[in-house]
Design an enzyme around this catalytic site. Structure first.
Site, PDB file in Angstrom:
ATOM      1  N   TRP A  76       0.816  -1.216   0.000  1.00 38.03           N
ATOM      2  CA  TRP A  76       0.000   0.000   0.000  1.00 38.03           C
ATOM      3  C   TRP A  76       0.851   1.269   0.000  1.00 38.03           C
ATOM      4  CZ3 TRP A  76      -4.410   0.267  -2.052  1.00 38.03           C
ATOM      5  CH2 TRP A  76      -5.240  -0.857  -2.068  1.00 38.03           C
ATOM      6  N   LEU A 209     -12.795  -9.391  -2.732  1.00 39.72           N
ATOM      7  CA  LEU A 209     -11.398  -9.842  -2.802  1.00 39.72           C
ATOM      8  C   LEU A 209     -11.276 -11.081  -1.911  1.00 39.72           C
ATOM      9  CD1 LEU A 209      -8.348  -9.673  -3.313  1.00 39.72           C
ATOM     10  CD2 LEU A 209      -8.219  -7.955  -1.501  1.00 39.72           C
ATOM     11  N   ARG A 219       1.282 -13.045  -0.847  1.00 39.33           N
ATOM     12  CA  ARG A 219       1.296 -11.807  -1.629  1.00 39.33           C
ATOM     13  C   ARG A 219       0.510 -11.925  -2.937  1.00 39.33           C
ATOM     14  NH1 ARG A 219       2.541  -8.281   2.100  1.00 39.33           N
ATOM     15  NH2 ARG A 219       2.717  -6.749   0.429  1.00 39.33           N
ATOM     16  N   LEU A 220      -0.520 -12.784  -2.943  1.00 38.40           N
ATOM     17  CA  LEU A 220      -1.375 -12.844  -4.133  1.00 38.40           C
ATOM     18  C   LEU A 220      -2.341 -11.650  -4.168  1.00 38.40           C
ATOM     19  CD1 LEU A 220      -2.509 -14.177  -6.647  1.00 38.40           C
ATOM     20  CD2 LEU A 220      -3.732 -15.813  -5.223  1.00 38.40           C
ATOM     21  N   ALA A 221      -2.792 -11.190  -2.985  1.00 40.88           N
ATOM     22  CA  ALA A 221      -3.768 -10.100  -2.956  1.00 40.88           C
ATOM     23  C   ALA A 221      -3.258  -8.856  -3.698  1.00 40.88           C
ATOM     24  CB  ALA A 221      -4.177  -9.773  -1.524  1.00 40.88           C
ATOM     25  N   LEU A 459     -21.649  -3.213  -0.552  1.00 42.28           N
ATOM     26  CA  LEU A 459     -22.217  -4.518  -0.167  1.00 42.28           C
ATOM     27  C   LEU A 459     -21.188  -5.432   0.492  1.00 42.28           C
ATOM     28  CD1 LEU A 459     -24.161  -5.008  -3.482  1.00 42.28           C
ATOM     29  CD2 LEU A 459     -25.048  -4.134  -1.305  1.00 42.28           C
TER      30      LEU A 459
HETATM   31  S1  MYA Z   1     -12.743  -6.416   1.663  1.00 36.50           S
HETATM   32  C1  MYA Z   1     -12.894  -8.163   1.909  1.00 36.50           C
HETATM   33  C2  MYA Z   1     -11.558  -8.817   1.906  1.00 36.50           C
HETATM   34  N1  MYA Z   1     -11.676 -10.263   1.927  1.00 36.50           N
HETATM   35  C3  MYA Z   1     -11.596 -11.017   3.023  1.00 36.50           C
HETATM   36  O1  MYA Z   1     -11.381 -10.542   4.127  1.00 36.50           O
HETATM   37  C4  MYA Z   1     -11.803 -12.500   2.809  1.00 36.50           C
HETATM   38  C5  MYA Z   1     -10.903 -13.370   3.643  1.00 36.50           C
HETATM   39  N2  MYA Z   1      -9.498 -13.001   3.438  1.00 36.50           N
HETATM   40  C6  MYA Z   1      -8.824 -13.254   2.289  1.00 36.50           C
HETATM   41  O2  MYA Z   1      -9.311 -13.823   1.332  1.00 36.50           O
HETATM   42  C7  MYA Z   1      -7.381 -12.784   2.265  1.00 36.50           C
HETATM   43  O3  MYA Z   1      -6.921 -12.628   3.589  1.00 36.50           O
HETATM   44  C8  MYA Z   1      -7.203 -11.448   1.482  1.00 36.50           C
HETATM   45  C9  MYA Z   1      -5.736 -10.996   1.604  1.00 36.50           C
HETATM   46  C10 MYA Z   1      -7.510 -11.684   0.011  1.00 36.50           C
HETATM   47  C11 MYA Z   1      -8.085 -10.351   2.044  1.00 36.50           C
HETATM   48  N3  MYA Z   1      -8.070  -4.978   1.189  1.00 36.50           N
HETATM   49  O4  MYA Z   1      -1.918 -11.898  -0.446  1.00 36.50           O
HETATM   50  P1  MYA Z   1      -1.450 -11.362   0.837  1.00 36.50           P
HETATM   51  C12 MYA Z   1      -3.189  -6.377   1.931  1.00 36.50           C
HETATM   52  C13 MYA Z   1      -6.933  -4.488   0.643  1.00 36.50           C
HETATM   53  O5  MYA Z   1      -0.187 -11.944   1.348  1.00 36.50           O
HETATM   54  P2  MYA Z   1      -3.732 -12.590   2.089  1.00 36.50           P
HETATM   55  C14 MYA Z   1     -12.759  -6.249  -0.077  1.00 36.50           C
HETATM   56  O6  MYA Z   1     -13.086  -7.144  -0.795  1.00 36.50           O
HETATM   57  C15 MYA Z   1      -2.317  -6.393   3.152  1.00 36.50           C
HETATM   58  O7  MYA Z   1      -2.444  -5.175   3.872  1.00 36.50           O
HETATM   59  N4  MYA Z   1      -5.702  -4.964   0.931  1.00 36.50           N
HETATM   60  O8  MYA Z   1      -2.584 -11.459   1.975  1.00 36.50           O
HETATM   61  C16 MYA Z   1     -12.315  -4.911  -0.648  1.00 36.50           C
HETATM   62  C17 MYA Z   1      -0.958  -6.603   2.525  1.00 36.50           C
HETATM   63  O9  MYA Z   1      -0.483  -5.400   1.923  1.00 36.50           O
HETATM   64  P3  MYA Z   1       0.613  -4.499   2.711  1.00 36.50           P
HETATM   65  C18 MYA Z   1      -5.634  -5.985   1.797  1.00 36.50           C
HETATM   66  O10 MYA Z   1      -4.202 -12.562   3.497  1.00 36.50           O
HETATM   67  C19 MYA Z   1     -10.983  -5.108  -1.307  1.00 36.50           C
HETATM   68  C20 MYA Z   1      -1.270  -7.561   1.373  1.00 36.50           C
HETATM   69  O11 MYA Z   1      -2.680  -7.402   1.101  1.00 36.50           O
HETATM   70  C21 MYA Z   1      -6.767  -6.540   2.390  1.00 36.50           C
HETATM   71  O12 MYA Z   1      -3.321 -13.878   1.523  1.00 36.50           O
HETATM   72  C22 MYA Z   1     -10.344  -3.825  -1.752  1.00 36.50           C
HETATM   73  C23 MYA Z   1      -1.010  -8.992   1.783  1.00 36.50           C
HETATM   74  O13 MYA Z   1      -1.302  -9.794   0.690  1.00 36.50           O
HETATM   75  C24 MYA Z   1      -8.018  -5.998   2.057  1.00 36.50           C
HETATM   76  N5  MYA Z   1      -9.167  -6.460   2.589  1.00 36.50           N
HETATM   77  O14 MYA Z   1      -4.914 -12.006   1.169  1.00 36.50           O
HETATM   78  C25 MYA Z   1      -9.018  -4.058  -2.425  1.00 36.50           C
HETATM   79  N6  MYA Z   1      -6.375  -7.546   3.189  1.00 36.50           N
HETATM   80  O15 MYA Z   1       1.857  -5.337   2.826  1.00 36.50           O
HETATM   81  C26 MYA Z   1      -8.308  -2.767  -2.769  1.00 36.50           C
HETATM   82  C27 MYA Z   1      -5.042  -7.597   3.109  1.00 36.50           C
HETATM   83  O16 MYA Z   1       0.808  -3.262   1.906  1.00 36.50           O
HETATM   84  C28 MYA Z   1      -8.867  -2.131  -3.989  1.00 36.50           C
HETATM   85  N7  MYA Z   1      -4.586  -6.669   2.285  1.00 36.50           N
HETATM   86  O17 MYA Z   1       0.011  -4.215   4.067  1.00 36.50           O
HETATM   87  C29 MYA Z   1      -8.059  -0.909  -4.400  1.00 36.50           C
HETATM   88  C30 MYA Z   1      -8.622  -0.215  -5.640  1.00 36.50           C
HETATM   89  C31 MYA Z   1      -8.253  -0.971  -6.915  1.00 36.50           C
HETATM   90  C32 MYA Z   1      -8.897  -0.378  -8.167  1.00 36.50           C
HETATM   91  C33 MYA Z   1      -8.307   0.962  -8.545  1.00 36.50           C
HETATM   92  C34 MYA Z   1      -8.929   1.527  -9.830  1.00 36.50           C
HETATM   93  C35 MYA Z   1      -8.495   2.827 -10.197  1.00 36.50           C
END
Ligand code: MYA
Length: 459
Positions: A76, A209, A219-221, A459
């Site tokens: 981020w 997500l 680090r897939l997110a 939502l």
């Molecule tokens: S919010 C709902 C999120 N989903 C869940 O909570 C479901 C259960 N959890 C999971 O599936 C995983 O734990 C997820 C992370 C996928 C959440 N939003 O791959 P990693 C950062 C943003 O090793 P994992 C929703 O859907 C984290 O701070 N970032 O981690 C809205 C770290 O980054 P940094 C998040 O646990 C989503 C990195 O990811 C979130 O395996 C909006 C770690 O990655 C989160 N909720 O996977 C997304 N959680 O090191 C952003 C963790 O920097 C959209 N992380 O701290 C942005 C706009 C994009 C479009 C732009 C257009 C111009």
């Protein structure tokens, strides 16, 4: 009495050491658009420090460093979002953080995934694909801190949430294992016009997500987020809105869920809430009892012919909030016309003028109850958009509770956004223990907003 927030887990991501898949790591760090800055401790002015002052300073510095190590956000920090170090700096301008680039400069090919995986576009209209997405989320999406409940978005809900007017199929992104075709990760965007103060901005709303439990912390997110960003940019859209239970750089507002018990016995049995001190079950049931039928004359379900009147009412109402959707009639028809087990909307029609004077709505999002022998599903209603001009908001929302009870919901949830604060306590909602943070991507807001300045429900 309610001690726990359904569905939003709240945890800090501490930097994840040796578990990265190489390619994920590469893509993640290639994203850097600048090196994270170290913050220097300012030299205190005034008198020369004493020895004990120095010892204290060192201690403070150590605490500060260890804290910042834990709260660093490798991904981020590279993104055009409000950064923690800029918090409170009101000299920074509001609006886009980075200007748009030429479309021809947007990366044309998808980000790399490790060899075993591939990107897919998820066609949510296809029954098979919808089933796959449904199962991924039903088994791997958001849980509460204690892993007692997990969101269970229905297939009809997913179709509704992902196919608003003008949606892009290419923004419904999956990752699957090449050999088995198993879906292991998902992220979505939908287009939305969102007004920030006086400016209506074309944005993407990012949601769902999800990374399969077995692929977490690799680090897939960040790769998923970068890929959805790329595809949003390809449509010439440069801003996004999203919510999360976790704290990331940097919330534009932090809101709280409140819960109104409708079925106390079940909520207590499944561990959603506890019997209050000096309360018996029968007193608790009595406390939450609601009238059998609604009390407001002219209160009825919204119908298709109400779309123009509801749009006028809602647009006028939402204009008072700092951040709110800019709904037109097509949006209102999609988002608010009742759909069984997805979204419910009621309005008050004046018997004299036939004007629509008030409106309330909620969406249906059940949670799976994990490991309970007696119950498998918690049926929850979530307050959506409500407008009162003639009927007091308190009475309108009490009628919403009554219809939700009639329709067998166990709990009615509401955030403290808009004017919700004015009815929560009075209508016996209890606060949850987590927060829901709102974010904007590539759009700076000078100062964090109060929940009551937000007119947006995602939502
Ligand atoms: S919010 C709902 C999120 N989903 C869940 O909570 C479901 C259960 N959890 C999971 O599936 C995983 O734990 C997820 C992370 C996928 C959440 N939003 O791959 P990693 C950062 C943003 O090793 P994992 C929703 O859907 C984290 O701070 N970032 O981690 C809205 C770290 O980054 P940094 C998040 O646990 C989503 C990195 O990811 C979130 O395996 C909006 C770690 O990655 C989160 N909720 O996977 C997304 N959680 O090191 C952003 C963790 O920097 C959209 N992380 O701290 C942005 C706009 C994009 C479009 C732009 C257009 C111009």
């Amino acid at each position: 009495m309610i001690f726990f927030v359904n569905g939003i887990s709240f945890f800090l991501h501490i930097s994840d050491s040796a578990t990265f898949l190489e390619t994920f790591q590469m893509v993640d760090s290639n994203a850097s658009s600048g090196s994270p800055e170290e913050t220097q401790n300012p030299i205190p002015d005034g008198n020369a420090p004493s020895e004990s002052d120095l010892a204290l300073d060192t201690l403070a510095q150590n605490v500060q460093e260890s804290l910042s190590l834990e709260t660093r956000h490798k991904f981020w920090e590279t993104q055009p979002v409000g950064q923690f170090k800029d918090m409170g700096d009101t000299s920074l301008p509001e609006g886009p953080i980075e200007p748009p680039t030429l479309l021809s400069e947007v990366k044309q090919e998808p980000y790399n995934l490790p060899n075993l995986y591939e990107w897919i576009n998820c066609d949510i209209s296809s029954e098979d694909m919808c089933n796959e997405v449904y199962s991924l989320l039903a088994n791997n999406y958001v849980e509460d801190d204690e892993n007692m409940f997990r969101f269970n978005y229905s297939k009809e809900f997913l179709r509704w949430a992902l196919q608003p007017p003008g949606y892009f199929r290419s923004w419904h992104i999956g990752v699957r294992v090449k050999s088995s075709k198993k879906l292991v990760a998902f992220i979505t965007g939908i287009p939305a016009k969102i007004r920030v103060r006086d400016e209506v901005v074309n944005m993407a709303e990012i949601n769902f997500l999800c990374v399969h439990k077995k692929l977490r912390s690799k680090r897939l997110a960040p790769v998923m987020i970068k890929e959805v960003t790329r595809r949003v940019h390809l449509e010439n859209i440069w801003q996004a809105a999203y919510t999360a239970g976790v704290v990331l750089p940097t919330p534009i507002a932090s809101c709280q869920y409140w819960h109104r018990t409708l079925n106390p016995k079940k909520l207590i049995d499944v561990g959603f809430s506890r019997l209050g001190a000096r309360m018996t079950m029968s007193r608790t049931i009595k406390l939450y009892k609601l009238p059998e039928s609604t009390v407001t004359p002219g209160f009825r379900k919204m119908e298709i012919h109400d779309v123009p009147a509801v749009t006028r009412l809602l647009r006028n109402y939402l204009s008072q909030f700092v951040v709110a959707p800019d709904f037109d009639e097509n949006d209102v028809e999609h988002w608010l016309l009742p759909e069984e087990n997805v979204v419910d909307s009621y309005l008050v029609e004046s018997s004299e003028t036939h004007d629509v004077t008030d409106f309330c709505s909620f969406y249906t999002l059940p949670s799976t109850i994990l490991g309970n022998p007696n119950y498998s599903t918690l049926k929850a209603a979530y307050s959506f958009y409500n407008v009162s001009t003639k009927t007091p908001l308190l009475q309108l929302m009490n009628d919403a509770l009554i219809v939700a009870k009639q329709r067998d919901y166990d709990v009615f949830n509401a955030l403290d956004v808009m004017e919700n604060d004015s009815f929560l306590k009075e209508l016996k909602f209890g606060p949850g223990d987590g927060k829901l943070h709102y974010y904007l991507y590539n759009y700076r807001i000078r100062q964090a907003l109060k929940p009551s300045e937000l007119g947006l429900v995602l939502l």
